[in-house]
Design a protein around this motif. Structure first.
Motif, PDB file in Angstrom:
ATOM      1  N   VAL A   1       6.691 -91.532 101.556  1.00 44.69           N
ATOM      2  CA  VAL A   1       7.627 -91.225 102.648  1.00 44.69           C
ATOM      3  C   VAL A   1       6.859 -90.756 103.884  1.00 44.69           C
ATOM      4  CG1 VAL A   1       9.412 -89.582 103.423  1.00 44.69           C
ATOM      5  CG2 VAL A   1       9.701 -90.870 101.285  1.00 44.69           C
ATOM      6  N   LEU A   2       5.863 -89.895 103.700  1.00 46.41           N
ATOM      7  CA  LEU A   2       5.064 -89.450 104.848  1.00 46.41           C
ATOM      8  C   LEU A   2       4.402 -90.651 105.526  1.00 46.41           C
ATOM      9  CD1 LEU A   2       3.398 -86.200 103.422  1.00 46.41           C
ATOM     10  CD2 LEU A   2       5.373 -86.370 104.962  1.00 46.41           C
ATOM     11  N   GLN A   3       3.915 -91.603 104.727  1.00 49.39           N
ATOM     12  CA  GLN A   3       3.290 -92.793 105.309  1.00 49.39           C
ATOM     13  C   GLN A   3       4.322 -93.696 105.984  1.00 49.39           C
ATOM     14  OE1 GLN A   3       0.351 -94.800 102.959  1.00 49.39           O
ATOM     15  NE2 GLN A   3       0.475 -96.656 104.195  1.00 49.39           N
ATOM     16  N   MET A   4       5.501 -93.854 105.369  1.00 53.20           N
ATOM     17  CA  MET A   4       6.563 -94.664 105.985  1.00 53.20           C
ATOM     18  C   MET A   4       6.905 -94.104 107.369  1.00 53.20           C
ATOM     19  SD  MET A   4       9.037 -95.106 102.683  1.00 53.20           S
ATOM     20  CE  MET A   4       8.354 -95.734 101.148  1.00 53.20           C
ATOM     21  N   LEU A   5       7.014 -92.793 107.467  1.00 53.99           N
ATOM     22  CA  LEU A   5       7.314 -92.157 108.754  1.00 53.99           C
ATOM     23  C   LEU A   5       6.186 -92.439 109.744  1.00 53.99           C
ATOM     24  CD1 LEU A   5       8.713 -88.788 107.357  1.00 53.99           C
ATOM     25  CD2 LEU A   5      10.060 -90.554 108.545  1.00 53.99           C
ATOM     26  N   GLY A  16       8.420 -77.081  93.210  1.00 54.69           N
ATOM     27  CA  GLY A  16       7.715 -78.243  93.728  1.00 54.69           C
ATOM     28  C   GLY A  16       8.655 -79.202  94.439  1.00 54.69           C
ATOM     29  N   ASP A  17       9.854 -79.367  93.894  1.00 56.61           N
ATOM     30  CA  ASP A  17      10.834 -80.258  94.489  1.00 56.61           C
ATOM     31  C   ASP A  17      11.256 -79.759  95.872  1.00 56.61           C
ATOM     32  OD1 ASP A  17      12.203 -82.711  93.218  1.00 56.61           O
ATOM     33  OD2 ASP A  17      13.842 -81.765  94.321  1.00 56.61           O
ATOM     34  N   ASP A  18      11.579 -78.467  95.945  1.00 53.53           N
ATOM     35  CA  ASP A  18      12.023 -77.874  97.211  1.00 53.53           C
ATOM     36  C   ASP A  18      10.948 -77.995  98.284  1.00 53.53           C
ATOM     37  OD1 ASP A  18      14.423 -77.176  96.051  1.00 53.53           O
ATOM     38  OD2 ASP A  18      13.891 -75.073  95.742  1.00 53.53           O
ATOM     39  N   LEU A  19       9.700 -77.711  97.917  1.00 55.98           N
ATOM     40  CA  LEU A  19       8.613 -77.788  98.891  1.00 55.98           C
ATOM     41  C   LEU A  19       8.403 -79.220  99.373  1.00 55.98           C
ATOM     42  CD1 LEU A  19       5.997 -75.309  97.374  1.00 55.98           C
ATOM     43  CD2 LEU A  19       7.464 -74.954  99.360  1.00 55.98           C
ATOM     44  N   MET A  40       8.903 -83.252 103.718  1.00 56.38           N
ATOM     45  CA  MET A  40       9.367 -84.549 104.225  1.00 56.38           C
ATOM     46  C   MET A  40      10.325 -84.359 105.393  1.00 56.38           C
ATOM     47  SD  MET A  40       9.755 -86.968 100.841  1.00 56.38           S
ATOM     48  CE  MET A  40      10.521 -85.783  99.738  1.00 56.38           C
ATOM     49  N   GLU A  41      11.211 -83.352 105.280  1.00 58.47           N
ATOM     50  CA  GLU A  41      12.166 -83.107 106.354  1.00 58.47           C
ATOM     51  C   GLU A  41      11.441 -82.683 107.628  1.00 58.47           C
ATOM     52  OE1 GLU A  41      16.596 -81.346 106.438  1.00 58.47           O
ATOM     53  OE2 GLU A  41      15.099 -79.940 105.687  1.00 58.47           O
ATOM     54  N   LYS A  42      10.437 -81.841 107.484  1.00 58.80           N
ATOM     55  CA  LYS A  42       9.658 -81.384 108.639  1.00 58.80           C
ATOM     56  C   LYS A  42       8.947 -82.567 109.299  1.00 58.80           C
ATOM     57  CE  LYS A  42       6.587 -77.694 110.081  1.00 58.80           C
ATOM     58  NZ  LYS A  42       5.604 -76.691 109.700  1.00 58.80           N
ATOM     59  N   ALA A  43       8.559 -83.554 108.493  1.00 63.07           N
ATOM     60  CA  ALA A  43       7.861 -84.740 109.015  1.00 63.07           C
ATOM     61  C   ALA A  43       8.830 -85.734 109.667  1.00 63.07           C
ATOM     62  CB  ALA A  43       7.086 -85.422 107.891  1.00 63.07           C
ATOM     63  N   GLY A  44      10.152 -85.513 109.482  1.00 62.60           N
ATOM     64  CA  GLY A  44      11.118 -86.377 110.147  1.00 62.60           C
ATOM     65  C   GLY A  44      12.073 -87.135 109.238  1.00 62.60           C
ATOM     66  N   ALA A  45      11.933 -86.966 107.932  1.00 59.33           N
ATOM     67  CA  ALA A  45      12.864 -87.638 107.019  1.00 59.33           C
ATOM     68  C   ALA A  45      14.189 -86.885 106.988  1.00 59.33           C
ATOM     69  CB  ALA A  45      12.277 -87.699 105.610  1.00 59.33           C
ATOM     70  N   ILE A  46      15.262 -87.612 106.700  1.00 56.73           N
ATOM     71  CA  ILE A  46      16.572 -87.001 106.499  1.00 56.73           C
ATOM     72  C   ILE A  46      16.747 -86.834 104.994  1.00 56.73           C
ATOM     73  CG2 ILE A  46      19.064 -87.418 106.641  1.00 56.73           C
ATOM     74  CD1 ILE A  46      18.351 -89.126 109.190  1.00 56.73           C
ATOM     75  N   ILE A  47      17.106 -85.632 104.572  1.00 58.31           N
ATOM     76  CA  ILE A  47      17.325 -85.378 103.148  1.00 58.31           C
ATOM     77  C   ILE A  47      18.818 -85.530 102.893  1.00 58.31           C
ATOM     78  CG2 ILE A  47      16.968 -83.786 101.236  1.00 58.31           C
ATOM     79  CD1 ILE A  47      14.364 -84.758 102.732  1.00 58.31           C
ATOM     80  N   THR A  48      19.171 -86.336 101.905  1.00 63.31           N
ATOM     81  CA  THR A  48      20.572 -86.685 101.702  1.00 63.31           C
ATOM     82  C   THR A  48      20.899 -86.797 100.218  1.00 63.31           C
ATOM     83  OG1 THR A  48      22.274 -88.227 102.493  1.00 63.31           O
ATOM     84  CG2 THR A  48      20.169 -89.203 101.840  1.00 63.31           C
ATOM     85  N   THR A  49      22.103 -87.287  99.926  1.00 63.69           N
ATOM     86  CA  THR A  49      22.550 -87.531  98.548  1.00 63.69           C
ATOM     87  C   THR A  49      23.181 -88.918  98.491  1.00 63.69           C
ATOM     88  OG1 THR A  49      24.770 -86.684  98.933  1.00 63.69           O
ATOM     89  CG2 THR A  49      23.104 -85.078  98.198  1.00 63.69           C
ATOM     90  N   HIS A  50      23.362 -89.424  97.297  1.00 57.57           N
ATOM     91  CA  HIS A  50      23.958 -90.761  97.167  1.00 57.57           C
ATOM     92  C   HIS A  50      25.395 -90.782  97.700  1.00 57.57           C
ATOM     93  CE1 HIS A  50      25.745 -89.162  93.438  1.00 57.57           C
ATOM     94  NE2 HIS A  50      26.634 -90.127  93.579  1.00 57.57           N
TER      95      HIS A  50
END
Length: 191
Positions: free
Chosen positions: A123-127, A147-150, A155-165
Motif C-alpha cells: 500500500v505504501l508503494q501503491m501510494l 501491530g494491526d492498529d499501527l 497507511m492512513e498517515k501516508a494517504g490511504a483511506i481506511i474503510t470497511t466492506h
C-alpha cells in the motif's frame, strides 16, 4: 487532493494472501469475521464488475492455499492469481505490479493478511506510485491488535483511506434501486 468517488468504472480490488495457514496465525480480529469480509469483497467485485487481482505467497509451505470460497466467486481471477515465491512487498514482485497496472484502474481497494506485513508495504508503494488506495480493515488482520492498529495508522498517515466492506459496498452502489445497487444490497444483507 483526490476527491472523486471510487466507482465500478474506475476502481479495482486487490486481495493479498487470504491463505488458510496465514489467516490461522492472526489474533487481532475474529478470523471468521475477517474471512466473511474478504469473501464479501470478492462478491462485491463480481457484482460491480471490478477487475480483481489475487496474490498468494508460498502456497506450498505453511501459508497454505487461498480461501477456496474465492475460487467459487471469481474463478478466473483465482486461476490467474499471482503466486509469489516469498517476496514480502507484493508490489516489488513484477508479475503482481504488472497485474495491478493491467487493471487500468488508478483507484484500488486493498485487503490482506497480514495487515502489518503483506498489506502495509504494498500500500505504501501503491501510494508512492500515484494510486489512490482504500484499505478494507475488516477484511485484513495481523498477529496482534497493536501491530494491526499501527499499520493502519501508518497507511492512513501516508494517504490511504481506511474503510470497511460495508462502506465499500455502499459507495459503489450509490442508489439501492439501480440494477447494481440491487445486486450489491444483496451482499450487504448476506451473512
Amino acid at each position: 487532493m483526490h476527491n472523486k468517488a471510487f466507482t465500478p468504472e474506475n476502481s479495482a480490488l486487490l486481495l493479498i494472501d487470504h491463505q488458510l495457514g496465514t489467516m490461522s496465525w492472526t489474533h487481532s480480529h475474529d478470523i471468521n469475521l475477517v474471512k466473511a469480509a474478504a469473501i464479501k469483497l470478492a462478491r462485491i467485485a463480481k457484482a460491480a464488475g471490478l477487475p480483481t487481482v489475487f496474490t498468494s505467497s508460498m502456497e506450498d509451505h505453511a501459508q497454505g492455499p487461498l480461501l477456496p470460497e474465492l475460487r467459487e466467486i471469481l474463478p478466473e481471477a483465482f486461476d490467474a492469481r499471482i503466486k509469489r515465491p516469498g517476496v514480502v512487498n507484493a508490489m516489488h514482485y513484477e508479475a503482481f505490479n504488472r497485474a495491478v497496472r493491467a487493471t487500468g484502474r488508478n483507484k484500488l481497494y486493498v485487503a490482506g493478511i497480514t495487515t502489518e506485513i503483506c498489506v502495509l508495504f504494498p500500500v505504501l508503494q501503491m501510494l508512492d506510485e500515484g494510486y489512490e488506495v482504500q484499505v478494507a480493515a475488516d477484511a485484513s488482520a495481523s498477529y496482534t491488535k497493536f501491530g494491526d492498529d499501527l499499520a493502519l495508522r501508518r497507511m492512513e498517515k501516508a494517504g490511504a483511506i481506511i474503510t470497511t466492506h460495508d462502506q465499500i459496498v455502499s459507495e459503489l452502489a450509490v442508489d439501492w434501486t439501480t440494477p447494481i445497487g440491487h445486486a450489491l444490497s444483496g451482499i450487504l444483507a448476506y451473512h
